[in-house]
Design an enzyme around this catalytic site. Structure first.
Site, PDB file in Angstrom:
ATOM      1  CG  ASP A 102      34.587 -18.305  46.854  1.00  0.00           C
ATOM      2  OD1 ASP A 102      33.849 -19.291  47.034  1.00  0.00           O
ATOM      3  OD2 ASP A 102      35.467 -18.260  45.955  1.00  0.00           O
ATOM      4  CG  ASN A 107      27.102 -25.840  44.439  1.00  0.00           C
ATOM      5  OD1 ASN A 107      25.962 -25.550  44.104  1.00  0.00           O
ATOM      6  ND2 ASN A 107      28.119 -25.010  44.297  1.00  0.00           N
ATOM      7  CG  HIS A 111      31.390 -25.069  50.593  1.00  0.00           C
ATOM      8  ND1 HIS A 111      31.941 -26.313  50.357  1.00  0.00           N
ATOM      9  CD2 HIS A 111      31.143 -24.529  49.374  1.00  0.00           C
ATOM     10  CE1 HIS A 111      32.013 -26.512  49.051  1.00  0.00           C
ATOM     11  NE2 HIS A 111      31.529 -25.457  48.429  1.00  0.00           N
TER      12      HIS A 111
HETATM   13  P1  AMP Z   1      31.827 -25.471  45.375  1.00  0.00           P
HETATM   14  O1  AMP Z   1      31.926 -25.447  43.882  1.00  0.00           O
HETATM   15  O2  AMP Z   1      30.437 -25.273  45.879  1.00  0.00           O
HETATM   16  O3  AMP Z   1      32.521 -26.687  45.970  1.00  0.00           O
HETATM   17  O4  AMP Z   1      32.619 -24.174  45.866  1.00  0.00           O
HETATM   18  C1  AMP Z   1      33.944 -24.187  46.289  1.00  0.00           C
HETATM   19  C2  AMP Z   1      34.326 -22.738  46.482  1.00  0.00           C
HETATM   20  O5  AMP Z   1      35.513 -22.693  47.262  1.00  0.00           O
HETATM   21  C3  AMP Z   1      34.616 -21.998  45.177  1.00  0.00           C
HETATM   22  O6  AMP Z   1      33.745 -20.877  45.070  1.00  0.00           O
HETATM   23  C4  AMP Z   1      36.080 -21.581  45.327  1.00  0.00           C
HETATM   24  O7  AMP Z   1      36.336 -20.315  44.766  1.00  0.00           O
HETATM   25  C5  AMP Z   1      36.265 -21.590  46.835  1.00  0.00           C
HETATM   26  N1  AMP Z   1      37.623 -21.816  47.302  1.00  0.00           N
HETATM   27  C6  AMP Z   1      38.463 -22.805  46.949  1.00  0.00           C
HETATM   28  N2  AMP Z   1      39.627 -22.703  47.608  1.00  0.00           N
HETATM   29  C7  AMP Z   1      39.522 -21.613  48.421  1.00  0.00           C
HETATM   30  C8  AMP Z   1      40.382 -20.975  49.367  1.00  0.00           C
HETATM   31  N3  AMP Z   1      41.606 -21.426  49.614  1.00  0.00           N
HETATM   32  N4  AMP Z   1      39.933 -19.880  50.021  1.00  0.00           N
HETATM   33  C9  AMP Z   1      38.686 -19.394  49.773  1.00  0.00           C
HETATM   34  N5  AMP Z   1      37.824 -19.955  48.904  1.00  0.00           N
HETATM   35  C10 AMP Z   1      38.229 -21.051  48.226  1.00  0.00           C
END
Ligand code: AMP
Length: 116
Positions: free
Chosen positions: A31, A88, A101
């Site tokens: 992440d 989520n 994810h």
């Molecule tokens: P959610 O709130 O469950 O949709 O989590 C989305 C997650 O994706 C968050 O923890 C972000 O920090 C992560 N995220 C978003 N863009 C990227 C990226 N380019 N590379 C790695 N993680 C990401």
């Protein structure tokens, strides 16, 4: 047809990410905003926007997400102490990226499960 997110570009290696595992069904990467010493996202290679969109035909990929979570927890050295797997869904679930994810989070005591 659901709209692609940045995660599809990570799967195709079109943008950089710290990919720690990839096979024909799933991809896992760190992440970008880690909330714990280990914070890895495990995603199906197929675009499934939310858990609400999961189909029976996706069961193989969804099961693979768990076996990869088990493997990565061991690789990270957090299996014995423990960790949390989080998915989520939609607005109230706090979902930000609409490609399902599994968050694998660990490396410190996480406390009781957070709601709110
Ligand atoms: P959610 O709130 O469950 O949709 O989590 C989305 C997650 O994706 C968050 O923890 C972000 O920090 C992560 N995220 C978003 N863009 C990227 C990226 N380019 N590379 C790695 N993680 C990401």
């Amino acid at each position: 047809m659901a709209e692609e997110t940045i995660f599809s570009k990570i799967i195709r290696k079109e943008i950089p990410a710290d990919v720690v595992y990839q096979d024909d069904l799933v991809t896992a990467f760190r992440d970008i905003n880690p909330r714990a010493p280990s914070h890895i996202l495990i995603i199906p290679n197929k675009l499934i926007p939310t858990v609400n969109d999961v189909e029976t035909e996706d069961e193989l990929a969804l099961g693979r997400m768990f076996t990869v979570a088990r493997k990565l927890a061991a690789d990270e050295g957090i299996a014995e102490d423990g960790y949390r797997l989080i998915m989520n869904c939609n607005n109230h679930g706090g979902q930000e990226v609409y490609h399902i994810h599994m968050h694998l989070v660990g490396g410190r005591p996480l406390g009781p499960m957070l709601i709110g």
